[in-house]
Design a protein around this motif. Structure first.
Motif, PDB file in Angstrom:
ATOM      1  N   UNK A  42      46.966  43.505  39.080  1.00 42.99           N
ATOM      2  CA  UNK A  42      45.234  43.739  37.799  1.00 42.99           C
ATOM      3  C   UNK A  42      45.742  42.953  37.303  1.00 42.99           C
ATOM      4  N   UNK A  43      45.576  41.914  37.175  1.00 46.33           N
ATOM      5  CA  UNK A  43      46.274  40.362  36.312  1.00 46.33           C
ATOM      6  C   UNK A  43      44.469  40.965  35.579  1.00 46.33           C
ATOM      7  N   UNK A  44      43.128  41.193  35.655  1.00 49.06           N
ATOM      8  CA  UNK A  44      42.056  40.974  35.174  1.00 49.06           C
ATOM      9  C   UNK A  44      41.725  42.808  35.384  1.00 49.06           C
ATOM     10  N   UNK A  45      42.395  44.009  35.760  1.00 47.67           N
ATOM     11  CA  UNK A  45      41.771  44.930  35.445  1.00 47.67           C
ATOM     12  C   UNK A  45      41.062  45.409  34.550  1.00 47.67           C
ATOM     13  N   UNK A  46      39.850  45.255  33.942  1.00 48.60           N
ATOM     14  CA  UNK A  46      39.696  45.058  32.514  1.00 48.60           C
ATOM     15  C   UNK A  46      39.127  47.410  32.276  1.00 48.60           C
ATOM     16  N   UNK A  47      38.613  47.377  31.414  1.00 48.93           N
ATOM     17  CA  UNK A  47      38.146  48.427  30.950  1.00 48.93           C
ATOM     18  C   UNK A  47      36.264  48.732  32.032  1.00 48.93           C
ATOM     19  N   UNK A  48      35.927  47.962  31.909  1.00 44.68           N
ATOM     20  CA  UNK A  48      34.303  47.470  31.961  1.00 44.68           C
ATOM     21  C   UNK A  48      35.164  47.783  34.185  1.00 44.68           C
ATOM     22  N   UNK A  49      35.638  46.737  33.852  1.00 48.05           N
ATOM     23  CA  UNK A  49      36.024  46.957  35.715  1.00 48.05           C
ATOM     24  C   UNK A  49      36.348  47.709  36.608  1.00 48.05           C
ATOM     25  N   UNK A  50      36.962  48.973  35.669  1.00 50.52           N
ATOM     26  CA  UNK A  50      37.933  50.658  35.767  1.00 50.52           C
ATOM     27  C   UNK A  50      36.148  51.470  35.880  1.00 50.52           C
ATOM     28  N   UNK A  51      35.799  51.124  34.852  1.00 51.06           N
ATOM     29  CA  UNK A  51      34.324  51.636  35.438  1.00 51.06           C
ATOM     30  C   UNK A  51      33.820  51.739  36.002  1.00 51.06           C
ATOM     31  N   UNK A  52      33.582  50.250  36.776  1.00 55.14           N
ATOM     32  CA  UNK A  52      33.028  49.792  37.790  1.00 55.14           C
ATOM     33  C   UNK A  52      33.237  50.248  38.910  1.00 55.14           C
ATOM     34  N   UNK A  53      34.232  50.612  38.852  1.00 53.78           N
ATOM     35  CA  UNK A  53      35.658  51.441  40.907  1.00 53.78           C
ATOM     36  C   UNK A  53      35.620  52.050  40.737  1.00 53.78           C
ATOM     37  N   UNK A  54      35.599  53.491  39.708  1.00 58.83           N
ATOM     38  CA  UNK A  54      35.691  54.749  39.597  1.00 58.83           C
ATOM     39  C   UNK A  54      33.953  55.000  40.640  1.00 58.83           C
ATOM     40  N   UNK A  55      33.076  54.451  39.085  1.00 56.58           N
ATOM     41  CA  UNK A  55      31.845  54.704  39.763  1.00 56.58           C
ATOM     42  C   UNK A  55      31.267  54.242  40.826  1.00 56.58           C
TER      43      UNK A  55
ATOM     44  N   UNK B  28      30.410  42.541  23.297  1.00 52.93           N
ATOM     45  CA  UNK B  28      29.411  41.654  24.652  1.00 52.93           C
ATOM     46  C   UNK B  28      31.255  41.900  25.166  1.00 52.93           C
ATOM     47  N   UNK B  29      32.265  41.253  24.387  1.00 54.27           N
ATOM     48  CA  UNK B  29      33.991  41.267  25.081  1.00 54.27           C
ATOM     49  C   UNK B  29      34.099  42.052  25.579  1.00 54.27           C
ATOM     50  N   UNK B  30      33.853  43.370  24.911  1.00 53.46           N
ATOM     51  CA  UNK B  30      35.193  44.272  25.613  1.00 53.46           C
ATOM     52  C   UNK B  30      33.944  45.149  26.896  1.00 53.46           C
ATOM     53  N   UNK B  31      32.360  44.858  26.435  1.00 55.40           N
ATOM     54  CA  UNK B  31      32.063  45.509  28.025  1.00 55.40           C
ATOM     55  C   UNK B  31      31.717  44.329  29.543  1.00 55.40           C
ATOM     56  N   UNK B  32      31.848  43.851  28.870  1.00 55.34           N
ATOM     57  CA  UNK B  32      31.845  42.358  29.941  1.00 55.34           C
ATOM     58  C   UNK B  32      32.030  42.361  31.391  1.00 55.34           C
ATOM     59  N   UNK B  33      31.729  42.152  31.968  1.00 55.15           N
ATOM     60  CA  UNK B  33      31.937  42.512  33.613  1.00 55.15           C
ATOM     61  C   UNK B  33      31.503  41.628  34.655  1.00 55.15           C
ATOM     62  N   UNK B  34      30.615  40.982  34.207  1.00 57.11           N
ATOM     63  CA  UNK B  34      29.498  40.052  35.085  1.00 57.11           C
ATOM     64  C   UNK B  34      31.287  39.379  35.666  1.00 57.11           C
ATOM     65  N   UNK B  35      31.577  38.299  34.792  1.00 57.31           N
ATOM     66  CA  UNK B  35      32.725  37.525  35.469  1.00 57.31           C
ATOM     67  C   UNK B  35      33.906  38.315  36.062  1.00 57.31           C
ATOM     68  N   UNK B  36      34.384  38.798  35.106  1.00 60.94           N
ATOM     69  CA  UNK B  36      35.667  39.845  36.531  1.00 60.94           C
ATOM     70  C   UNK B  36      35.266  40.385  38.070  1.00 60.94           C
ATOM     71  N   UNK B  37      33.612  40.851  38.267  1.00 63.24           N
ATOM     72  CA  UNK B  37      33.706  40.955  39.087  1.00 63.24           C
ATOM     73  C   UNK B  37      33.537  39.997  40.251  1.00 63.24           C
ATOM     74  N   UNK B  38      32.350  38.273  39.792  1.00 66.23           N
ATOM     75  CA  UNK B  38      32.416  37.745  40.935  1.00 66.23           C
ATOM     76  C   UNK B  38      33.878  36.494  40.898  1.00 66.23           C
ATOM     77  N   UNK B  39      35.166  36.272  39.600  1.00 67.11           N
ATOM     78  CA  UNK B  39      36.022  35.550  39.373  1.00 67.11           C
ATOM     79  C   UNK B  39      37.001  36.719  40.884  1.00 67.11           C
ATOM     80  N   UNK B  40      37.528  37.837  40.068  1.00 64.79           N
ATOM     81  CA  UNK B  40      38.527  38.244  40.663  1.00 64.79           C
ATOM     82  C   UNK B  40      38.458  39.249  40.905  1.00 64.79           C
TER      83      UNK B  40
END
Lengths: 305, 438
Positions: A257-270, A239-251
Motif C-alpha cells: 500500500x506504499x502509494x495508496x493515496x486518497x485519489x487512488x482510493x477514490x478510483x479503486x472504490x468507484x 494539485x498534489x492532493x488530487x493527483x492521480x495520474x502518476x499513481x495510476x501509471x507508475x504503481x
C-alpha cells in the motif's frame, strides 16, 4: 426605459436600468444553464448517490443508507493511512516545487547568454501530457532496464541495478519527484512574473543604502514575491492532493500500500469495486478536506497578500 | 389531362409503398432487421470482422460489432448494462461471470442444445470456467493457462541437463545458475498489482497442492495444510532468502516480465502459455529458439497443476428474452465459439494469426496447427499441461473487491511488511467478510 431611484449600480457606479438587468440575465442564461447541467447537477447528484449503497454490479438493490457510507470510510484504517500518505506526498512535492521554482525564477530573472533558450527548455515538461510523463518515468525507474539504473551504473554510483518503485521506502518520493518535474515550469513562470513586477528602483535604492545581495533578497524580493508565492503554493497543494495520474501509471497504489493515496482510493472504490456510494462519499470527504485546507491557506497566508 | 391532385398523390404513394414492401421484402428485412449487437474487447479485430462478414453472407443476418480496450472493458460493459444499451452477444472473462450473472445481465445457454453439444470436445476446466451455480453461460472463444518456461541454453551452460520438476529443484537450479554468474535472479516472477496477479498466485497455489477457496466457497487460503501458505512462503523465501527472484517482482507486470525474460536476464519464467510464440520469435526475443516449456513445477504436497482461464461468448439476458433475437444470437455464438461450416474455424484462425489458445481438443490433432506450433514449441507439452489446468477458485461476485486486498497482502509479505500468516489471514478475513455481506 425608466431608471428607478435606488436601482443597482454598474461597475463604474452608473445606475443600471431594469432593461439592462433583464438583458444581462438573458445573456447569461445559456451559460448558467450549461453550468447547472455540467457542474451543479453532478455535484448535487453525487452527494445524493453517496447516501445510497449503490453498487453498479448489484443494480436491483440500492438501499438508502444515509451517512453510513461516510462512517464506513472514516472507520476504515486504509482511509487514514491514505490521508497520511497524501499529506506526505503533498508536503514533499510542494516544498520541492517551491524551492526549485524559486531558484529557477531567480536564475531566469537575470540577464545572461542562453537565457531565452533555457526559458524555452523549461517549458518542455509542462508541455508533456501527464500520461506521457508517467510512462516516461516508468521507463526511467524500471529496475531491469531503466535509464536511472543505467546512468548510475555507468557513473559507478551503484555496482548493481537498484529496485526503485518496487522498494516501498522509496516509492512515494520517486512519484513526488516525477510530479515535481512536471509542475516546476508553471510554478517558475508564475514566480517569474512576480519577480518581473518588482520595480528596479527598489534594488537601486537598497544598493545605495549598502544592502548586500542576501539582504536585498530577504527584504525586497521575498516580500514582493509573496502574492505569487501564495498563489503557487495554494495551487500546487491542491494539485498534489488530487493527483492521480502518476499513481495510476507508475504503481497502481503499490507495492503493497506504499502509494495508496486518497485519489487512488477514490478510483479503486468507484471504478474497480464499482461501489459508487462509498466512492462518492470518499470523493466528498476529499473535496471537503481540500476546500478546508485551501480556505485555511487563504485565510492565514493569503491575508498577507 | 386529369390533374394530379392531393388525393391522387396519397393514393399513388400508398401503392408505391405497398409495392416496395413486397418487391424488396427480403432486402428490406435484412437491412431494417435489428442487427445482432456484438461487443468485444479490441483483440483480433481484423479476424473478428472477417468472420462476421462470412456469417452475414451465410445467414443474411446483420451484425453490429463494436469493441473497447481490455483495460476498460469491464467498466464499459457494466455501464452499458446499467444504461440499458443494446447488447446481444459479448466476450466475457471468467473473472466477471458471477458478477454479471448475479446482476441478471447474462443468460444461461443450457437450453440451447446446438451450443452445449460442443462441451464434449472442450477441455473440462474451460467448460467449468463458463459455469456458475450449475448453469453454463457461454461458449469458449479463447482459453489458455499459466505456463512454466526455461532457457535451455542457460541451463546447459550451468551444467543442468533437465528442467526442474519441483519448486525445490527450481531453487537448487537457480542457485547453481546464480553461482555460475549466468543470471542474478534466475527465476522471473511478475507480482505487480495488475489483472494478471491472481493468475500467477493461483498457479503457485495450485502447483503447491493448495487452494484459495474450497468448493463450498469458504476461504481456505490461510489454512496451514490445504491453503496458500506453502506457495507464498516459497515466493517470500525466493525473494528474501535465496535471492533467486528479484525484489523488483512487485513492480514487474506480466508484459515487463516477458520483456525481461526475452532479453536473456532469467533462466526460468512463469508466463501465459501463448507467450512462447513471442519468446521464440527472433524479431522479438534475444533468446529465440532457446525457450522450452516444462510442466509447472510441483510443491512438496502438490502436483503439476496450473491455473487456466477462459474467455467466452456470452448471451445477454435482454437478448434471451426475445425469442427471435435469441435464435439469431445463438447462431452467431455457434458460428464463432462452435463450428462454422463444420469446422472450428474461428478458434483456428485466432490461433494461426495471433497465437491465441484454444480449448477444443480436436484442434490439437489438426495437422496445420501441429506444424505451425512445432515451429516455436511442443504441442504435446501444450496439451499435457492444459489437461492439468484448473479454473480459478476465487471467481465470485465479490472477486474484484477481494482481489485488491489479496494482491496487497501478497506484496506486503514479499516486501517483509507482514508475515506470511498475517497476509493470508487478512486475505481470508476479507473474503469471508465480503461473502457474508453478499
Amino acid at each position: 426605459m425608466s431608471i428607478r431611484a435606488g436601482a443597482l449600480r454598474g461597475v463604474f457606479g452608473a445606475p443600471v436600468s431594469r432593461y439592462d438587468q433583464a438583458s444581462a440575465l438573458w445573456l447569461l442564461a445559456p451559460m448558467l444553464a450549461v453550468l447547472l447541467v455540467v457542474a451543479v447537477f453532478p455535484v448535487l447528484y453525487s452527494f445524493w448517490i453517496s447516501l445510497f449503497d449503490l453498487r453498479l454490479t448489484r443494480p436491483h438493490r440500492v438501499p438508502f443508507v444515509g451517512l453510513d457510507n461516510y462512517l464506513e470510510v472514516l472507520q476504515d484504517e486504509l482511509f487514514w493511512s491514505s490521508v497520511w500518505r497524501t499529506t506526505s506526498f503533498t508536503l514533499m512535492s510542494v516544498t520541492a516545487i517551491m524551492v526549485i521554482a524559486l531558484a529557477m525564477a531567480l536564475l531566469l530573472n537575470e540577464e545572461f547568454r542562453g537565457r531565452r533558450f533555457l526559458s524555452a527548455m523549461l517549458l518542455v515538461p509542462w508541455a508533456i501530457p501527464y500520461v506521457a510523463n508517467g510512462l516516461m518515468w516508468k521507463w526511467i525507474y524500471d529496475s531491469g532496464y531503466g535509464a536511472l539504473n543505467g546512468l548510475l551504473f555507468q557513473l559507478d554510483f551503484i555496482d548493481k541495478y537498484m529496485v526503485w518503485l518496487g522498494d516501498s521506502h522509496k516509492t512515494l518520493a520517486l512519484i513526488a519527484n516525477a510530479f515535481v518535474w512536471k509542475e516546476v515550469p508553471l510554478a517558475t513562470i508564475l514566480l517569474l512574473v512576480g519577480l518581473k513586477s518588482i520595480p528596479a528602483d527598489l534594488y537601486s535604492a537598497a544598493r545605495v543604502d549598502g544592502a548586500d545581495l542576501w539582504r536585498r533578497f530577504v527584504h525586497i524580493t521575498l516580500p514582493a514575491l509573496r502574492p505569487s508565492f501564495m498563489l503557487v503554493m495554494i495551487y500546487e497543494t491542491m494539485m498534489a492532493i488530487r493527483h492521480f495520474d502518476l499513481f495510476f501509471i507508475l504503481t497502481e497504489g503499490g507495492p503493497a500500500e506504499a502509494s495508496h493515496v486518497l485519489a487512488w482510493q477514490v478510483y479503486v472504490e468507484t471504478f474497480r469495486k464499482l461501489s459508487f456510494g462509498t466512492g462518492s462519499a470518499l470523493a466528498y470527504i476529499m473535496a471537503l478536506v481540500t476546500f478546508l485546507l485551501a480556505f485555511w491557506l487563504i485565510r492565514t497566508l493569503g491575508r498577507k497578500l | 389531362m386529369k390533374q394530379f391532385d392531393r388525393r391522387d398523390f396519397l393514393k399513388s404513394s400508398a401503392a408505391a409503398a405497398l409495392a416496395g414492401s413486397s418487391s424488396f421484402g427480403v432486402l428490406s428485412r435484412a437491412l431494417a432487421a435489428d442487427p445482432i449487437n456484438f461487443f468485444a474487447w479490441s483483440a483480433g479485430v481484423d479476424q473478428v470482422k472477417s468472420h462476421i462478414s462470412a456469417f452475414e453472407a451465410k445467414t443474411g443476418l446483420k451484425v453490429a460489432y463494436a469493441n473497447a480496450p481490455w483495460a476498460q472493458y469491464r467498466d464499459t460493459l457494466v455501464t452499458k448494462f446499467v444504461g440499458g444499451a443494446p447488447l446481444d452477444v459479448l466476450w466475457v472473462s471468467d473473472s466477471w461471470l458471477p458478477e454479471w450473472a448475479e446482476a441478471g445481465w447474462l443468460a444461461p445457454i443450457d437450453g440451447y442444445r446446438e451450443l452445449t453439444k460442443y462441451n464434449a470436445e472442450v477441455d473440462d476446466f474451460s467448460t467449468k470456467s463458463m459455469t456458475y451455480k450449475g448453469k453454463q453461460y457461454g461458449l469458449t472463444y479463447y482459453t489458455d493457462y499459466m505456463g512454466f518456461f526455461y532457457d535451455e541454453q542457460m541451463l546447459k551452460k550451468a551444467g543442468i541437463s533437465a528442467p526442474p520438476k519441483t519448486w525445490d529443484e527450481v531453487v537448487q537450479q537457480s542457485l547453481k545458475i546464480k553461482k555460475a554468474g549466468l543470471s542474478e535472479y534466475p527465476m522471473m516472477l511478475s507480482m505487480a498489482r495488475e489483472t494478471w496477479l491472481i493468475e500467477f498466485i493461483s498457479a503457485m497455489v495450485f502447483s503447491h497442492g493448495g487452494r484459495l477457496v474450497d468448493d463450498t466457497g469458504v476461504a481456505v487460503m490461510d489454512d496451514r495444510r490445504k491453503g496458500a501458505r506453502e506457495a507464498l512462503t516459497w515466493v517470500v523465501d525466493a525473494v528474501n532468502k535465496h535471492k533467486i527472484v528479484s525484489p523488483a517482482c512487485v513492480e514487474i507486470g506480466e508484459l515487463n516480465g516477458l520483456k525481461a525474460f526475452s532479453s536473456g536476464q532469467h533462466a526460468f519464467a512463469m508466463l501465459g502459455r501463448y507467450r512462447v510464440r513471442t519468446l521464440n520469435d527472433p524479431k522479438q526475443s534475444q533468446i529465440a529458439g532457446r525457450v522450452k516449456q516444462g510442466l509447472m513445477p510441483a510443491g512438496p504436497n502438490g502436483s503439476h497443476a496450473t491455473v487456466g482461464w477462459n474467455r467466452f461468448y456470452g448471451l445477454t439476458a435482454s437478448a434471451a428474452k426475445n425469442k427471435a433475437k435469441a435464435a439469431d444470437a445463438v447462431k452467431f455464438i455457434e458460428w464463432f465459439g462452435g463450428k462454422a461450416d463444420g469446422k472450428y474455424a474461428f478458434q483456428k484462425l485466432m490461433f494461426m494469426d495471433v497465437g491465441a489458445g484454444f480449448a477444443v481438443k480436436p484442434l490439437f490433432k489438426d495437422p496445420e496447427i501441429i506444424k505451425t506450433y512445432s515451429q516455436y514449441s511442443d504441442i504435446k507439452m501444450y496439451e499435457r499441461q492444459q489437461a492439468l489446468a484448473r479454473k480459478k477458485d476465487v471467481v465470485s461476485p465479490w472477486f474484484g473487491e477481494w482481489d485488491e486486498v489479496n494482491g496487497t497482502a501478497w506484496q506486503a509479505a514479499i516486501l517483509g511488511k507482514s508475515s506470511v500468516n498475517d497476509a493470508l489471514k487478512r486475505s481470508a478475513d476479507t473474503w469471508n467478510k465480503l461473502r457474508r455481506r453478499s
